[in-house]
Design an enzyme around this catalytic site. Structure first.
Site, PDB file in Angstrom:
ATOM      1  N   GLU A 109       4.711   5.766 -14.383  1.00  0.00           N
ATOM      2  CA  GLU A 109       4.771   6.009 -12.936  1.00  0.00           C
ATOM      3  C   GLU A 109       3.608   6.839 -12.434  1.00  0.00           C
ATOM      4  O   GLU A 109       2.938   6.488 -11.469  1.00  0.00           O
ATOM      5  CB  GLU A 109       6.092   6.706 -12.594  1.00  0.00           C
ATOM      6  CG  GLU A 109       6.283   6.974 -11.112  1.00  0.00           C
ATOM      7  CD  GLU A 109       6.379   5.704 -10.312  1.00  0.00           C
ATOM      8  OE1 GLU A 109       5.431   5.405  -9.562  1.00  0.00           O
ATOM      9  OE2 GLU A 109       7.390   5.006 -10.423  1.00  0.00           O
ATOM     10  N   ASP A 131       0.747   5.394  -9.875  1.00  0.00           N
ATOM     11  CA  ASP A 131       0.619   5.957  -8.532  1.00  0.00           C
ATOM     12  C   ASP A 131      -0.762   6.535  -8.263  1.00  0.00           C
ATOM     13  O   ASP A 131      -1.320   6.361  -7.175  1.00  0.00           O
ATOM     14  CB  ASP A 131       1.680   7.042  -8.320  1.00  0.00           C
ATOM     15  CG  ASP A 131       3.068   6.472  -8.142  1.00  0.00           C
ATOM     16  OD1 ASP A 131       3.194   5.244  -7.999  1.00  0.00           O
ATOM     17  OD2 ASP A 131       4.036   7.256  -8.148  1.00  0.00           O
ATOM     18  N   SER A 155       7.221   0.327  -7.147  1.00  0.00           N
ATOM     19  CA  SER A 155       6.373   1.480  -7.428  1.00  0.00           C
ATOM     20  C   SER A 155       4.898   1.098  -7.402  1.00  0.00           C
ATOM     21  O   SER A 155       4.044   1.974  -7.282  1.00  0.00           O
ATOM     22  CB  SER A 155       6.699   2.073  -8.798  1.00  0.00           C
ATOM     23  OG  SER A 155       7.790   2.942  -8.728  1.00  0.00           O
ATOM     24  N   ASP A 163       3.277 -13.073   6.831  1.00  0.00           N
ATOM     25  CA  ASP A 163       4.698 -13.369   6.755  1.00  0.00           C
ATOM     26  C   ASP A 163       5.018 -14.090   5.446  1.00  0.00           C
ATOM     27  O   ASP A 163       4.426 -15.126   5.136  1.00  0.00           O
ATOM     28  CB  ASP A 163       5.103 -14.230   7.953  1.00  0.00           C
ATOM     29  CG  ASP A 163       6.600 -14.378   8.097  1.00  0.00           C
ATOM     30  OD1 ASP A 163       7.333 -13.666   7.387  1.00  0.00           O
ATOM     31  OD2 ASP A 163       7.033 -15.191   8.940  1.00  0.00           O
ATOM     32  N   GLY A 205       9.513 -14.364   9.797  1.00  0.00           N
ATOM     33  CA  GLY A 205       9.783 -13.103  10.465  1.00  0.00           C
ATOM     34  C   GLY A 205      10.279 -12.069   9.466  1.00  0.00           C
ATOM     35  O   GLY A 205      10.037 -12.168   8.263  1.00  0.00           O
TER      36      GLY A 205
END
Length: 565
Positions: free
Chosen positions: A285, A289, A482, A524, A543
Protein backbone atom coordinates in the site's frame (compact mmCIF):
# COMPACT_ATOMS: atom_id res chain seq x y z
CA UNK A 1 -25.42 0.34 36.01
CA UNK A 2 -29.08 1.23 36.50
CA UNK A 3 -31.62 0.62 33.81
CA UNK A 4 -32.41 3.36 31.29
CA UNK A 5 -34.99 5.80 32.59
CA UNK A 6 -34.15 5.35 36.26
CA UNK A 7 -32.56 8.19 38.16
CA UNK A 8 -29.09 7.92 39.64
CA UNK A 9 -28.49 10.13 42.67
CA UNK A 10 -25.46 11.04 44.70
CA UNK A 11 -24.69 13.89 47.01
CA UNK A 12 -21.97 16.44 47.28
CA UNK A 13 -21.33 19.32 49.64
CA UNK A 14 -21.30 22.84 48.25
CA UNK A 15 -19.39 25.71 49.76
CA UNK A 16 -22.21 26.53 52.17
CA UNK A 17 -22.10 23.00 53.47
CA UNK A 18 -25.63 22.00 52.40
CA UNK A 19 -25.86 18.59 50.74
CA UNK A 20 -27.75 18.79 47.46
CA UNK A 21 -28.87 15.98 45.19
CA UNK A 22 -26.78 15.61 42.08
CA UNK A 23 -28.59 16.07 38.80
CA UNK A 24 -30.26 12.90 37.59
CA UNK A 25 -28.47 11.19 34.73
CA UNK A 26 -30.03 10.47 31.35
CA UNK A 27 -28.88 7.87 28.87
CA UNK A 28 -26.84 9.57 26.15
CA UNK A 29 -25.65 6.58 24.15
CA UNK A 30 -26.36 2.86 24.35
CA UNK A 31 -26.01 -0.26 22.30
CA UNK A 32 -27.82 -3.55 22.86
CA UNK A 33 -24.69 -5.71 22.69
CA UNK A 34 -21.04 -5.72 21.78
CA UNK A 35 -20.24 -6.29 18.10
CA UNK A 36 -20.02 -9.86 16.84
CA UNK A 37 -16.87 -11.60 18.01
CA UNK A 38 -16.47 -9.63 21.24
CA UNK A 39 -17.01 -11.26 24.64
CA UNK A 40 -16.59 -9.83 28.11
CA UNK A 41 -13.67 -11.11 30.13
CA UNK A 42 -14.49 -9.33 33.36
CA UNK A 43 -14.18 -5.95 35.00
CA UNK A 44 -10.95 -3.98 34.70
CA UNK A 45 -9.21 -2.83 37.87
CA UNK A 46 -11.14 0.17 39.22
CA UNK A 47 -7.96 2.28 39.17
CA UNK A 48 -7.30 1.61 35.48
CA UNK A 49 -7.20 5.00 33.78
CA UNK A 50 -9.40 5.50 30.71
CA UNK A 51 -8.42 8.03 28.09
CA UNK A 52 -11.68 9.51 26.82
CA UNK A 53 -12.58 12.37 24.52
CA UNK A 54 -15.63 14.53 24.84
CA UNK A 55 -16.99 15.74 21.50
CA UNK A 56 -18.63 19.09 22.20
CA UNK A 57 -21.65 20.14 20.17
CA UNK A 58 -20.51 22.27 17.25
CA UNK A 59 -22.22 25.63 17.02
CA UNK A 60 -23.50 25.58 13.42
CA UNK A 61 -22.74 22.45 11.39
CA UNK A 62 -25.67 23.09 9.05
CA UNK A 63 -24.30 26.54 8.32
CA UNK A 64 -20.89 25.07 7.54
CA UNK A 65 -22.40 22.56 5.12
CA UNK A 66 -24.36 25.33 3.40
CA UNK A 67 -21.15 27.32 3.07
CA UNK A 68 -19.30 24.26 1.75
CA UNK A 69 -21.81 23.91 -1.06
CA UNK A 70 -21.76 27.67 -1.68
CA UNK A 71 -18.01 27.66 -2.33
CA UNK A 72 -18.03 24.33 -4.20
CA UNK A 73 -20.89 24.68 -6.68
CA UNK A 74 -20.24 26.06 -10.18
CA UNK A 75 -22.43 29.09 -10.82
CA UNK A 76 -22.39 30.24 -7.21
CA UNK A 77 -21.14 33.78 -6.71
CA UNK A 78 -18.74 32.34 -4.12
CA UNK A 79 -17.51 29.39 -6.18
CA UNK A 80 -13.97 28.50 -5.02
CA UNK A 81 -13.86 31.44 -2.61
CA UNK A 82 -12.78 29.17 0.21
CA UNK A 83 -12.97 29.89 3.91
CA UNK A 84 -10.01 30.52 6.17
CA UNK A 85 -9.33 28.37 9.19
CA UNK A 86 -10.74 31.10 11.44
CA UNK A 87 -13.88 31.40 9.33
CA UNK A 88 -14.51 27.67 9.54
CA UNK A 89 -14.02 27.74 13.31
CA UNK A 90 -16.87 30.22 13.63
CA UNK A 91 -19.17 27.43 12.47
CA UNK A 92 -17.54 24.56 14.34
CA UNK A 93 -16.39 25.95 17.68
CA UNK A 94 -18.72 25.06 20.55
CA UNK A 95 -20.68 27.89 22.09
CA UNK A 96 -19.47 29.47 25.32
CA UNK A 97 -22.57 28.02 26.98
CA UNK A 98 -21.69 24.48 25.87
CA UNK A 99 -18.09 24.78 26.98
CA UNK A 100 -19.13 26.18 30.36
CA UNK A 101 -21.76 23.49 30.97
CA UNK A 102 -19.41 20.61 30.16
CA UNK A 103 -16.39 21.95 32.02
CA UNK A 104 -18.53 22.72 35.09
CA UNK A 105 -19.79 19.13 35.11
CA UNK A 106 -16.27 17.74 34.79
CA UNK A 107 -15.00 20.11 37.49
CA UNK A 108 -17.71 18.90 39.87
CA UNK A 109 -16.39 15.40 39.33
CA UNK A 110 -12.76 16.51 39.81
CA UNK A 111 -11.90 15.56 36.25
CA UNK A 112 -9.14 17.57 34.62
CA UNK A 113 -9.44 18.39 30.94
CA UNK A 114 -6.80 19.06 28.30
CA UNK A 115 -7.54 20.61 24.91
CA UNK A 116 -8.05 18.29 21.97
CA UNK A 117 -6.63 18.77 18.48
CA UNK A 118 -9.46 21.18 17.66
CA UNK A 119 -11.82 23.32 19.73
CA UNK A 120 -14.55 20.68 19.50
CA UNK A 121 -12.68 18.17 21.64
CA UNK A 122 -11.81 17.89 25.32
CA UNK A 123 -9.51 15.09 26.46
CA UNK A 124 -10.00 13.55 29.88
CA UNK A 125 -8.34 10.80 31.88
CA UNK A 126 -10.66 9.02 34.30
CA UNK A 127 -10.21 5.91 36.46
CA UNK A 128 -12.72 3.17 35.69
CA UNK A 129 -14.43 3.49 39.07
CA UNK A 130 -15.01 7.22 38.62
CA UNK A 131 -16.11 6.80 35.00
CA UNK A 132 -18.67 4.21 36.06
CA UNK A 133 -20.01 6.50 38.77
CA UNK A 134 -20.16 9.79 36.88
CA UNK A 135 -21.53 8.20 33.69
CA UNK A 136 -23.69 5.50 35.27
CA UNK A 137 -21.69 3.10 33.10
CA UNK A 138 -20.35 -0.40 33.37
CA UNK A 139 -16.92 -0.33 31.75
CA UNK A 140 -15.80 -3.89 31.13
CA UNK A 141 -12.96 -5.62 29.33
CA UNK A 142 -14.01 -7.04 25.98
CA UNK A 143 -11.92 -9.50 24.00
CA UNK A 144 -11.99 -10.44 20.34
CA UNK A 145 -9.99 -13.66 20.26
CA UNK A 146 -9.81 -14.03 16.48
CA UNK A 147 -8.49 -10.50 15.99
CA UNK A 148 -6.38 -10.34 19.14
CA UNK A 149 -8.14 -7.24 20.42
CA UNK A 150 -8.69 -6.28 24.04
CA UNK A 151 -10.60 -3.08 24.81
CA UNK A 152 -12.32 -1.52 27.81
CA UNK A 153 -15.77 -0.36 26.75
CA UNK A 154 -19.28 0.13 28.10
CA UNK A 155 -22.57 -0.67 26.41
CA UNK A 156 -24.20 2.52 27.67
CA UNK A 157 -23.46 5.77 29.47
CA UNK A 158 -25.49 8.66 30.84
CA UNK A 159 -24.94 12.36 31.51
CA UNK A 160 -26.85 15.08 33.39
CA UNK A 161 -29.65 16.95 31.63
CA UNK A 162 -27.59 20.15 31.87
CA UNK A 163 -24.83 18.50 29.82
CA UNK A 164 -26.76 16.36 27.36
CA UNK A 165 -27.55 19.08 24.77
CA UNK A 166 -23.94 20.27 24.76
CA UNK A 167 -22.08 17.09 23.78
CA UNK A 168 -22.25 14.90 20.71
CA UNK A 169 -20.72 11.82 22.33
CA UNK A 170 -17.91 10.55 24.52
CA UNK A 171 -15.33 8.56 22.62
CA UNK A 172 -14.60 5.68 22.56
CA UNK A 173 -16.94 4.71 25.39
CA UNK A 174 -19.31 2.58 23.31
CA UNK A 175 -17.25 2.47 20.11
CA UNK A 176 -15.41 -0.83 19.65
CA UNK A 177 -12.25 -1.31 17.58
CA UNK A 178 -13.23 -2.45 14.08
CA UNK A 179 -10.22 -4.57 13.06
CA UNK A 180 -6.91 -5.60 14.53
CA UNK A 181 -5.22 -4.92 11.19
CA UNK A 182 -6.54 -1.39 11.19
CA UNK A 183 -8.74 -0.57 8.23
CA UNK A 184 -8.54 -2.76 5.18
CA UNK A 185 -6.23 -1.74 2.37
CA UNK A 186 -8.03 -2.09 -0.93
CA UNK A 187 -5.49 -4.18 -2.81
CA UNK A 188 -5.58 -7.26 -5.00
CA UNK A 189 -2.72 -8.83 -6.91
CA UNK A 190 -3.54 -8.33 -10.54
CA UNK A 191 -4.45 -10.66 -13.35
CA UNK A 192 -4.66 -9.77 -17.03
CA UNK A 193 -7.90 -8.36 -18.46
CA UNK A 194 -9.07 -7.39 -21.92
CA UNK A 195 -12.48 -5.93 -22.44
CA UNK A 196 -15.03 -4.67 -24.93
CA UNK A 197 -15.03 -1.05 -26.03
CA UNK A 198 -16.89 1.50 -23.97
CA UNK A 199 -15.52 4.80 -25.27
CA UNK A 200 -13.33 5.98 -28.09
CA UNK A 201 -9.97 4.26 -28.06
CA UNK A 202 -6.87 6.37 -27.47
CA UNK A 203 -3.25 5.79 -28.40
CA UNK A 204 -2.37 3.43 -25.55
CA UNK A 205 0.10 0.61 -25.96
CA UNK A 206 -1.51 -2.84 -25.86
CA UNK A 207 0.90 -3.90 -23.10
CA UNK A 208 -0.92 -1.55 -20.76
CA UNK A 209 -3.80 -4.01 -20.51
CA UNK A 210 -1.61 -6.30 -18.40
CA UNK A 211 1.06 -3.92 -17.08
CA UNK A 212 -0.12 -0.43 -16.08
CA UNK A 213 2.69 2.12 -15.81
CA UNK A 214 2.86 5.91 -15.50
CA UNK A 215 3.32 6.15 -19.27
CA UNK A 216 0.14 4.07 -19.79
CA UNK A 217 -1.86 6.29 -17.47
CA UNK A 218 -0.51 9.46 -19.07
CA UNK A 219 -1.58 8.22 -22.48
CA UNK A 220 -4.92 6.87 -21.27
CA UNK A 221 -5.99 10.04 -19.46
CA UNK A 222 -3.98 12.73 -21.27
CA UNK A 223 -2.01 13.42 -18.10
CA UNK A 224 0.87 15.85 -18.74
CA UNK A 225 4.48 15.02 -17.93
CA UNK A 226 5.44 18.68 -17.56
CA UNK A 227 6.49 19.49 -14.00
CA UNK A 228 4.21 21.40 -11.65
CA UNK A 229 5.50 24.80 -10.60
CA UNK A 230 3.38 25.97 -7.66
CA UNK A 231 4.80 25.17 -4.19
CA UNK A 232 1.53 26.08 -2.42
CA UNK A 233 -0.16 23.14 -4.12
CA UNK A 234 0.29 20.16 -1.79
CA UNK A 235 -0.74 16.51 -2.01
CA UNK A 236 -1.19 14.52 1.22
CA UNK A 237 -1.11 10.71 1.21
CA UNK A 238 -2.47 9.04 4.35
CA UNK A 239 -1.19 5.70 5.60
CA UNK A 240 -2.34 3.36 8.36
CA UNK A 241 -1.71 -0.28 9.34
CA UNK A 242 2.10 0.09 9.25
CA UNK A 243 1.93 0.67 5.51
CA UNK A 244 5.44 1.94 5.06
CA UNK A 245 7.01 3.41 1.92
CA UNK A 246 10.61 3.23 0.76
CA UNK A 247 12.49 6.19 -0.71
CA UNK A 248 14.92 3.70 -2.26
CA UNK A 249 12.06 1.91 -4.01
CA UNK A 250 10.66 5.23 -5.18
CA UNK A 251 14.02 6.20 -6.67
CA UNK A 252 14.18 2.86 -8.50
CA UNK A 253 10.58 3.22 -9.67
CA UNK A 254 11.20 6.71 -11.07
CA UNK A 255 14.38 5.57 -12.75
CA UNK A 256 12.52 2.78 -14.54
CA UNK A 257 9.13 4.32 -15.21
CA UNK A 258 9.71 8.12 -15.08
CA UNK A 259 13.28 8.62 -16.35
CA UNK A 260 12.30 12.16 -17.36
CA UNK A 261 11.97 13.10 -13.67
CA UNK A 262 14.86 13.89 -11.34
CA UNK A 263 15.76 10.57 -9.72
CA UNK A 264 16.06 12.24 -6.33
CA UNK A 265 12.44 13.39 -6.28
CA UNK A 266 10.94 12.27 -2.96
CA UNK A 267 8.01 12.67 -0.61
CA UNK A 268 8.09 14.43 2.73
CA UNK A 269 7.17 12.46 5.87
CA UNK A 270 4.89 13.39 8.76
CA UNK A 271 4.02 10.99 11.57
CA UNK A 272 1.14 10.85 14.03
CA UNK A 273 0.10 8.64 16.96
CA UNK A 274 3.53 7.05 17.20
CA UNK A 275 3.71 6.37 13.50
CA UNK A 276 7.03 5.68 11.81
CA UNK A 277 8.15 4.82 8.30
CA UNK A 278 10.28 1.69 8.44
CA UNK A 279 11.71 1.70 4.94
CA UNK A 280 13.15 -1.78 5.41
CA UNK A 281 9.57 -3.06 5.63
CA UNK A 282 8.06 -1.32 2.61
CA UNK A 283 4.42 -2.33 2.12
CA UNK A 284 2.34 -2.84 -0.99
CA UNK A 285 0.00 0.00 0.00
CA UNK A 286 2.63 2.54 0.99
CA UNK A 287 4.69 1.80 -2.12
CA UNK A 288 1.69 2.03 -4.44
CA UNK A 289 0.41 5.27 -2.94
CA UNK A 290 3.72 7.13 -2.99
CA UNK A 291 4.89 5.89 -6.40
CA UNK A 292 1.63 6.77 -8.15
CA UNK A 293 1.41 10.22 -6.59
CA UNK A 294 5.04 11.34 -6.81
CA UNK A 295 5.35 9.51 -10.14
CA UNK A 296 2.20 10.99 -11.69
CA UNK A 297 1.78 14.45 -10.12
CA UNK A 298 5.16 15.54 -11.41
CA UNK A 299 6.88 17.89 -8.92
CA UNK A 300 3.76 18.47 -6.82
CA UNK A 301 4.97 18.62 -3.18
CA UNK A 302 3.78 15.32 -1.66
CA UNK A 303 3.65 14.41 2.03
CA UNK A 304 3.29 10.85 3.32
CA UNK A 305 1.35 10.77 6.62
CA UNK A 306 2.17 7.65 8.63
CA UNK A 307 -0.40 7.17 11.40
CA UNK A 308 0.69 4.77 14.13
CA UNK A 309 -1.18 2.62 16.63
CA UNK A 310 -0.82 4.79 19.75
CA UNK A 311 -4.48 5.76 19.57
CA UNK A 312 -6.58 2.86 20.84
CA UNK A 313 -8.04 1.87 17.49
CA UNK A 314 -8.13 2.27 13.77
CA UNK A 315 -11.01 4.72 13.69
CA UNK A 316 -9.11 6.90 16.15
CA UNK A 317 -6.31 7.13 13.62
CA UNK A 318 -8.77 8.48 11.04
CA UNK A 319 -10.08 10.92 13.64
CA UNK A 320 -6.62 12.07 14.68
CA UNK A 321 -5.40 12.58 11.14
CA UNK A 322 -8.31 14.72 9.95
CA UNK A 323 -8.26 16.80 13.13
CA UNK A 324 -4.52 17.34 12.88
CA UNK A 325 -5.03 18.61 9.32
CA UNK A 326 -7.89 20.86 10.47
CA UNK A 327 -5.59 22.27 13.14
CA UNK A 328 -2.95 23.25 10.60
CA UNK A 329 -2.96 26.87 9.48
CA UNK A 330 -2.61 25.72 5.88
CA UNK A 331 -4.45 22.55 4.89
CA UNK A 332 -3.28 20.35 1.99
CA UNK A 333 -4.97 21.04 -1.32
CA UNK A 334 -5.50 17.30 -1.99
CA UNK A 335 -5.83 14.39 0.47
CA UNK A 336 -5.91 10.79 -0.78
CA UNK A 337 -6.72 7.76 1.38
CA UNK A 338 -6.87 4.13 0.30
CA UNK A 339 -8.26 2.65 3.50
CA UNK A 340 -11.79 2.23 4.78
CA UNK A 341 -14.17 0.26 6.99
CA UNK A 342 -17.40 -1.68 6.70
CA UNK A 343 -20.02 0.99 7.34
CA UNK A 344 -22.05 -1.31 9.60
CA UNK A 345 -19.14 -1.61 12.05
CA UNK A 346 -18.66 2.14 12.47
CA UNK A 347 -20.54 3.95 15.22
CA UNK A 348 -22.93 6.31 13.44
CA UNK A 349 -22.16 9.24 15.74
CA UNK A 350 -18.47 8.88 14.96
CA UNK A 351 -19.17 8.45 11.24
CA UNK A 352 -21.14 11.70 11.23
CA UNK A 353 -18.43 13.51 13.17
CA UNK A 354 -15.72 12.33 10.77
CA UNK A 355 -17.82 13.28 7.77
CA UNK A 356 -18.38 16.77 9.16
CA UNK A 357 -14.63 17.06 9.76
CA UNK A 358 -14.06 16.35 6.06
CA UNK A 359 -16.57 19.11 5.31
CA UNK A 360 -14.38 21.50 7.30
CA UNK A 361 -11.37 20.71 5.13
CA UNK A 362 -13.49 20.94 1.99
CA UNK A 363 -14.70 24.40 2.94
CA UNK A 364 -11.04 25.44 3.20
CA UNK A 365 -10.31 24.17 -0.31
CA UNK A 366 -9.10 20.60 0.18
CA UNK A 367 -10.11 17.92 -2.33
CA UNK A 368 -10.59 14.71 -0.33
CA UNK A 369 -10.54 11.37 -2.14
CA UNK A 370 -11.21 7.89 -0.73
CA UNK A 371 -11.10 4.49 -2.38
CA UNK A 372 -14.48 2.78 -2.60
CA UNK A 373 -13.20 -0.69 -1.67
CA UNK A 374 -12.46 -3.92 -3.50
CA UNK A 375 -15.41 -6.16 -2.68
CA UNK A 376 -18.03 -5.27 -5.25
CA UNK A 377 -21.35 -4.68 -3.51
CA UNK A 378 -19.97 -6.09 -0.25
CA UNK A 379 -17.92 -4.32 2.43
CA UNK A 380 -14.90 -6.61 2.72
CA UNK A 381 -15.86 -7.91 6.15
CA UNK A 382 -16.27 -11.48 4.95
CA UNK A 383 -18.94 -14.01 5.80
CA UNK A 384 -22.33 -14.31 4.15
CA UNK A 385 -24.30 -11.23 3.14
CA UNK A 386 -28.00 -11.29 2.32
CA UNK A 387 -28.12 -7.58 1.44
CA UNK A 388 -25.53 -5.29 -0.10
CA UNK A 389 -23.14 -3.88 2.51
CA UNK A 390 -21.65 -0.40 2.01
CA UNK A 391 -18.22 0.87 3.00
CA UNK A 392 -17.19 3.91 5.02
CA UNK A 393 -16.27 6.72 4.49
CA UNK A 394 -17.67 6.13 1.00
CA UNK A 395 -21.10 7.18 2.24
CA UNK A 396 -19.91 10.59 3.44
CA UNK A 397 -21.32 13.15 0.98
CA UNK A 398 -18.36 15.52 1.46
CA UNK A 399 -15.66 13.29 -0.01
CA UNK A 400 -15.00 12.07 -3.54
CA UNK A 401 -15.05 8.29 -3.81
CA UNK A 402 -13.04 6.51 -6.50
CA UNK A 403 -13.87 3.14 -8.08
CA UNK A 404 -11.79 1.12 -10.52
CA UNK A 405 -11.77 0.14 -14.19
CA UNK A 406 -9.81 -2.46 -16.11
CA UNK A 407 -8.43 -2.68 -19.63
CA UNK A 408 -7.42 0.12 -21.98
CA UNK A 409 -8.56 -0.84 -25.44
CA UNK A 410 -10.74 -0.19 -24.08
CA UNK A 411 -11.91 0.45 -20.52
CA UNK A 412 -14.68 -1.33 -18.58
CA UNK A 413 -15.63 -1.62 -14.94
CA UNK A 414 -13.35 -3.70 -12.75
CA UNK A 415 -15.42 -6.35 -11.02
CA UNK A 416 -13.61 -5.65 -7.73
CA UNK A 417 -14.82 -2.02 -7.69
CA UNK A 418 -16.96 -1.45 -4.61
CA UNK A 419 -20.06 0.65 -5.06
CA UNK A 420 -23.51 1.07 -3.67
CA UNK A 421 -25.60 3.17 -1.32
CA UNK A 422 -25.01 4.26 2.27
CA UNK A 423 -27.30 3.21 5.09
CA UNK A 424 -26.11 6.16 7.22
CA UNK A 425 -26.11 9.20 4.95
CA UNK A 426 -28.97 10.37 2.70
CA UNK A 427 -28.43 11.07 -0.98
CA UNK A 428 -27.08 14.63 -1.49
CA UNK A 429 -28.81 16.89 -3.96
CA UNK A 430 -25.79 17.24 -6.23
CA UNK A 431 -26.11 13.60 -7.34
CA UNK A 432 -29.87 13.10 -7.13
CA UNK A 433 -30.60 13.57 -10.85
CA UNK A 434 -27.74 11.34 -12.01
CA UNK A 435 -28.62 8.58 -9.57
CA UNK A 436 -32.35 8.78 -10.27
CA UNK A 437 -31.63 8.21 -13.95
CA UNK A 438 -29.59 5.12 -13.11
CA UNK A 439 -32.24 3.72 -10.79
CA UNK A 440 -34.84 4.12 -13.53
CA UNK A 441 -32.64 2.14 -15.89
CA UNK A 442 -31.94 -0.46 -13.20
CA UNK A 443 -35.62 -1.14 -12.64
CA UNK A 444 -36.31 -4.03 -10.27
CA UNK A 445 -32.80 -5.48 -10.46
CA UNK A 446 -31.45 -5.94 -6.92
CA UNK A 447 -34.70 -4.56 -5.47
CA UNK A 448 -34.67 -4.67 -1.68
CA UNK A 449 -30.94 -5.33 -1.46
CA UNK A 450 -29.82 -1.72 -1.04
CA UNK A 451 -30.97 1.64 0.31
CA UNK A 452 -32.01 3.49 -2.83
CA UNK A 453 -32.32 6.80 -0.93
CA UNK A 454 -28.78 6.65 0.48
CA UNK A 455 -25.69 8.54 -0.62
CA UNK A 456 -24.50 6.69 -3.73
CA UNK A 457 -20.88 5.90 -4.59
CA UNK A 458 -18.38 5.87 -6.22
CA UNK A 459 -18.34 9.32 -7.78
CA UNK A 460 -15.60 8.65 -10.33
CA UNK A 461 -13.14 5.92 -11.24
CA UNK A 462 -9.79 5.27 -12.87
CA UNK A 463 -7.70 2.34 -14.02
CA UNK A 464 -7.16 -0.03 -11.12
CA UNK A 465 -5.65 -3.23 -12.49
CA UNK A 466 -2.06 -4.28 -13.09
CA UNK A 467 -0.16 -1.30 -11.65
CA UNK A 468 3.58 -1.89 -11.75
CA UNK A 469 4.91 -1.13 -8.27
CA UNK A 470 8.44 -1.45 -6.92
CA UNK A 471 8.31 -3.18 -3.52
CA UNK A 472 11.55 -3.98 -1.70
CA UNK A 473 13.38 -3.77 -5.01
CA UNK A 474 11.04 -5.99 -7.03
CA UNK A 475 8.45 -4.78 -9.55
CA UNK A 476 5.11 -6.34 -8.62
CA UNK A 477 1.69 -6.02 -10.30
CA UNK A 478 -0.97 -4.63 -7.95
CA UNK A 479 -4.66 -3.96 -8.46
CA UNK A 480 -7.45 -2.27 -6.52
CA UNK A 481 -9.14 1.00 -5.82
CA UNK A 482 -5.98 1.71 -3.83
CA UNK A 483 -4.41 2.18 -7.25
CA UNK A 484 -7.13 4.24 -8.89
CA UNK A 485 -7.50 6.64 -5.96
CA UNK A 486 -3.97 8.12 -5.79
CA UNK A 487 -4.04 8.28 -9.59
CA UNK A 488 -7.20 10.40 -9.63
CA UNK A 489 -5.83 12.50 -6.76
CA UNK A 490 -2.71 13.17 -8.81
CA UNK A 491 -4.83 14.39 -11.73
CA UNK A 492 -6.58 16.80 -9.37
CA UNK A 493 -3.22 17.97 -8.00
CA UNK A 494 -1.96 18.74 -11.52
CA UNK A 495 -5.16 20.63 -12.31
CA UNK A 496 -4.67 22.62 -9.11
CA UNK A 497 -1.18 23.53 -10.26
CA UNK A 498 -2.61 25.04 -13.45
CA UNK A 499 -5.30 26.89 -11.50
CA UNK A 500 -2.84 28.42 -9.05
CA UNK A 501 -0.48 29.38 -11.88
CA UNK A 502 -3.40 31.21 -13.49
CA UNK A 503 -4.07 33.13 -10.27
CA UNK A 504 -7.14 31.09 -9.35
CA UNK A 505 -8.16 29.01 -6.35
CA UNK A 506 -7.78 25.23 -6.23
CA UNK A 507 -10.63 22.85 -7.03
CA UNK A 508 -11.64 22.14 -3.43
CA UNK A 509 -14.61 19.82 -2.79
CA UNK A 510 -15.02 18.20 -6.19
CA UNK A 511 -18.46 16.61 -6.30
CA UNK A 512 -20.75 19.54 -7.19
CA UNK A 513 -18.40 20.28 -10.11
CA UNK A 514 -18.11 16.65 -11.18
CA UNK A 515 -21.87 16.11 -11.26
CA UNK A 516 -22.47 19.31 -13.27
CA UNK A 517 -19.99 21.07 -15.54
CA UNK A 518 -17.31 18.44 -15.00
CA UNK A 519 -19.37 15.41 -16.02
CA UNK A 520 -18.69 15.91 -19.72
CA UNK A 521 -14.94 15.86 -19.06
CA UNK A 522 -15.07 12.25 -17.85
CA UNK A 523 -14.96 9.06 -19.92
CA UNK A 524 -18.27 7.29 -19.40
CA UNK A 525 -17.76 3.58 -18.64
CA UNK A 526 -20.79 1.54 -19.70
CA UNK A 527 -19.75 -2.13 -19.47
CA UNK A 528 -19.00 -4.41 -16.55
CA UNK A 529 -20.39 -4.95 -13.07
CA UNK A 530 -19.34 -5.43 -9.44
CA UNK A 531 -20.58 -8.83 -8.24
CA UNK A 532 -20.94 -9.76 -4.60
CA UNK A 533 -23.31 -11.16 -1.98
CA UNK A 534 -24.27 -13.98 -4.35
CA UNK A 535 -25.42 -11.60 -7.08
CA UNK A 536 -24.03 -9.99 -10.21
CA UNK A 537 -23.98 -6.70 -8.35
CA UNK A 538 -24.73 -3.46 -10.12
CA UNK A 539 -24.24 -3.18 -13.88
CA UNK A 540 -22.32 -0.25 -15.33
CA UNK A 541 -24.48 1.97 -17.53
CA UNK A 542 -24.52 5.20 -19.48
CA UNK A 543 -24.07 8.12 -17.10
CA UNK A 544 -23.45 7.57 -13.41
CA UNK A 545 -23.42 4.01 -12.06
CA UNK A 546 -22.45 2.44 -8.70
CA UNK A 547 -19.43 0.68 -10.18
CA UNK A 548 -17.48 3.42 -11.97
CA UNK A 549 -19.37 6.55 -10.93
CA UNK A 550 -19.40 9.25 -13.59
CA UNK A 551 -16.35 7.77 -15.30
CA UNK A 552 -12.60 8.19 -15.64
CA UNK A 553 -10.64 11.45 -16.01
CA UNK A 554 -9.50 13.23 -19.14
CA UNK A 555 -7.02 15.89 -18.05
CA UNK A 556 -7.45 18.08 -21.11
CA UNK A 557 -11.24 18.01 -20.93
CA UNK A 558 -11.18 18.77 -17.22
CA UNK A 559 -8.87 21.67 -17.94
CA UNK A 560 -11.40 22.97 -20.47
CA UNK A 561 -14.26 22.50 -18.01
CA UNK A 562 -12.30 24.69 -15.59
CA UNK A 563 -11.96 27.21 -18.43
CA UNK A 564 -8.19 26.95 -18.43
CA UNK A 565 -7.47 25.39 -21.85
Amino acid sequence: MVAAGLLAFSFFTVALGAPLAREPLHVHDARSAAPAGYTTSGAPHPDTVLQLRVALKQSNVDGLVDKLYDVSTPGSANYRNFLSKAEVEKYTAPSAESLAAVTAWLDRNNVTTTPGATTQWLNIEVPVAKANAMLDADFSTFEHTDLGISAIRTLAYSVPASVKPHIEFIYPATTFPVQAKKSYANIHIASTHRNASTHAARAVDASCDSAMTPACLQALYNIPTTPATQPSNTLAVSSFVESFASTTDLKSFLGQFRPDMASGTQFALQTLDGGINDESQASVEGSLDTQYTVGIATNVPTTFFSVGADNGGDLTGFLDLVNSLIAQDTAPTVLTTSFGFPEALVDQNLATNLCNAYAQLGARGTSILFSSGDSGVDDGEGGTCTVFRPTFPSGCPFVTVVGATQGTAPETAADLSSGGFSNFFPMPQYQSTAVASYLTTLGQTNAGLFNKTGRAYPDVSAAGVGYQVTINGTVTPVSGTSASTPLFASVVALLNDRLIAAGESTMGFLNPFLYSTGAGALNDITAGSNPGCGTSGFPAASGWDPVTGLGTPDFNKLLSALKLS
